[in-house]
Design a protein around this motif. Sequence first.
Motif, mmCIF file in Angstrom:
data_model
loop_
_atom_site.group_PDB
_atom_site.id
_atom_site.type_symbol
_atom_site.label_atom_id
_atom_site.label_comp_id
_atom_site.label_asym_id
_atom_site.label_seq_id
_atom_site.Cartn_x
_atom_site.Cartn_y
_atom_site.Cartn_z
ATOM 1 N N LEU A 279 6.462 8.315 -5.025
ATOM 2 C CA LEU A 279 6.082 7.040 -5.629
ATOM 3 C C LEU A 279 7.237 6.436 -6.415
ATOM 4 N N LYS A 280 7.993 7.249 -7.115
ATOM 5 C CA LYS A 280 9.162 6.737 -7.843
ATOM 6 C C LYS A 280 10.128 6.057 -6.885
ATOM 7 N N ALA A 281 10.411 6.697 -5.769
ATOM 8 C CA ALA A 281 11.322 6.119 -4.786
ATOM 9 C C ALA A 281 10.760 4.812 -4.233
ATOM 10 N N TYR A 282 9.458 4.772 -4.013
ATOM 11 C CA TYR A 282 8.806 3.570 -3.481
ATOM 12 C C TYR A 282 8.910 2.411 -4.474
ATOM 13 N N LEU A 283 8.634 2.675 -5.737
ATOM 14 C CA LEU A 283 8.637 1.610 -6.741
ATOM 15 C C LEU A 283 10.037 1.097 -7.047
ATOM 16 N N ASN B 120 4.299 14.067 -4.781
ATOM 17 C CA ASN B 120 3.831 12.690 -4.622
ATOM 18 C C ASN B 120 4.418 11.770 -5.683
ATOM 19 N N THR B 121 4.672 12.301 -6.870
ATOM 20 C CA THR B 121 5.326 11.509 -7.919
ATOM 21 C C THR B 121 6.732 11.117 -7.494
ATOM 22 N N LEU C 29 -7.507 9.524 -8.074
ATOM 23 C CA LEU C 29 -6.282 10.328 -8.154
ATOM 24 C C LEU C 29 -5.031 9.454 -8.201
ATOM 25 N N GLY C 30 -5.094 8.286 -7.590
ATOM 26 C CA GLY C 30 -3.957 7.373 -7.627
ATOM 27 C C GLY C 30 -3.596 6.935 -9.034
ATOM 28 N N CYS C 31 -4.581 6.966 -9.944
ATOM 29 C CA CYS C 31 -4.324 6.611 -11.348
ATOM 30 C C CYS C 31 -3.540 7.721 -12.040
ATOM 31 N N ILE C 32 -3.889 8.966 -11.741
ATOM 32 C CA ILE C 32 -3.154 10.096 -12.311
ATOM 33 C C ILE C 32 -1.729 10.117 -11.779
ATOM 34 N N LEU C 33 -1.582 9.836 -10.503
ATOM 35 C CA LEU C 33 -0.247 9.757 -9.901
ATOM 36 C C LEU C 33 0.590 8.690 -10.588
ATOM 37 N N THR C 34 -0.011 7.550 -10.864
ATOM 38 C CA THR C 34 0.693 6.467 -11.558
ATOM 39 C C THR C 34 1.108 6.895 -12.956
ATOM 40 N N LEU C 35 0.183 7.503 -13.706
ATOM 41 C CA LEU C 35 0.479 7.949 -15.066
ATOM 42 C C LEU C 35 1.624 8.951 -15.069
ATOM 43 N N ASN C 36 1.581 9.917 -14.173
ATOM 44 C CA ASN C 36 2.629 10.932 -14.114
ATOM 45 C C ASN C 36 3.981 10.317 -13.756
ATOM 46 N N THR C 37 3.959 9.344 -12.872
ATOM 47 C CA THR C 37 5.192 8.667 -12.471
ATOM 48 C C THR C 37 5.818 7.914 -13.635
ATOM 49 N N TYR D 88 0.832 -1.196 0.000
ATOM 50 C CA TYR D 88 0.000 0.000 0.000
ATOM 51 C C TYR D 88 0.870 1.251 0.000
ATOM 52 N N PHE D 89 0.632 2.098 -1.001
ATOM 53 C CA PHE D 89 1.364 3.368 -1.071
ATOM 54 C C PHE D 89 0.474 4.478 -0.553
ATOM 55 N N ASP D 90 0.876 5.080 0.548
ATOM 56 C CA ASP D 90 0.146 6.198 1.136
ATOM 57 C C ASP D 90 0.790 7.515 0.717
ATOM 58 N N TYR D 91 -0.022 8.503 0.440
ATOM 59 C CA TYR D 91 0.513 9.822 0.080
ATOM 60 C C TYR D 91 -0.506 10.888 0.479
ATOM 61 N N PRO D 92 -0.065 12.099 0.763
ATOM 62 C CA PRO D 92 -0.981 13.177 1.149
ATOM 63 C C PRO D 92 -1.665 13.771 -0.077
ATOM 64 N N THR D 93 -2.956 13.560 -0.194
ATOM 65 C CA THR D 93 -3.656 13.960 -1.420
ATOM 66 C C THR D 93 -3.960 15.449 -1.485
#
Length: 226
Positions: A58-62, A54-55, A76-84, A41-46
């Motif tokens: 997420l990059k560091a996490y992945l 947040n990108t 919003l998690g989908c947009i974060l993924t796309l941007n990453t 689970y990736f938690d981030y402040p929305t």
Amino acid sequence: MNDSLQSSCKDIVLIHGLYQNSLVMKLLGRRLNAFGYKTHYFDYPTLKQDLSHNTSALKAYLREFKQPFVIIGHSLGCILTLNTLHQESFPLLQSVIAITPPFLGSRIVKYLSEHQSVFLIGKAQNALTPKDDSLSWDFSIPLGIIAGTQNTGPSALLLESLTNTIEKDSMISDGTVYLDETRIKGFTDFITLPKSHTMILFDPTLPQLCDYFIQHHHFHSIVDLV
């Protein structure tokens, strides 16, 4: 794509949406555990951090993953993924499943911006501002989109009842995101569930759809899952 990597993929990263944290993804995670997956689970402040911050997180996490994995994002998690993925490639990433993704932005956010209420969206404003339909999924990674069609939520209230910018019931939505906002050019497969924006996460057929897409890169018929 390496078939051996695909068949051995057992790790799933679940990424929540706006106003949420990882708790909202836990039921889906437990149901995916029953299919033999290990969920993360990736938690981030929305609201308090913008998309750029947040990108980076997420990059560091992945980067920590040393085995094949899948990403399942919500809203919003989908947009974060796309941007990453636009900023960095992850060779071990096997597929992405986007649940109720506002890929093309949100009419609700546009309305809030025009009515001095964007504080309700916080620093997620830019990520959710409507975009033109030229945005595309420019990756070899399979993308499955799952959208909702139960129109109960903010979109019905703000856009149809208050602003009258859209004729009531003229467009399908999940109560928060309209169906035409979820599609991005280049997706692999698309399916809908008769659920609202958040309640879709608790639908018992959702983990089955996710599992089938992970295995086959297309969705199974809902009729066959019921």
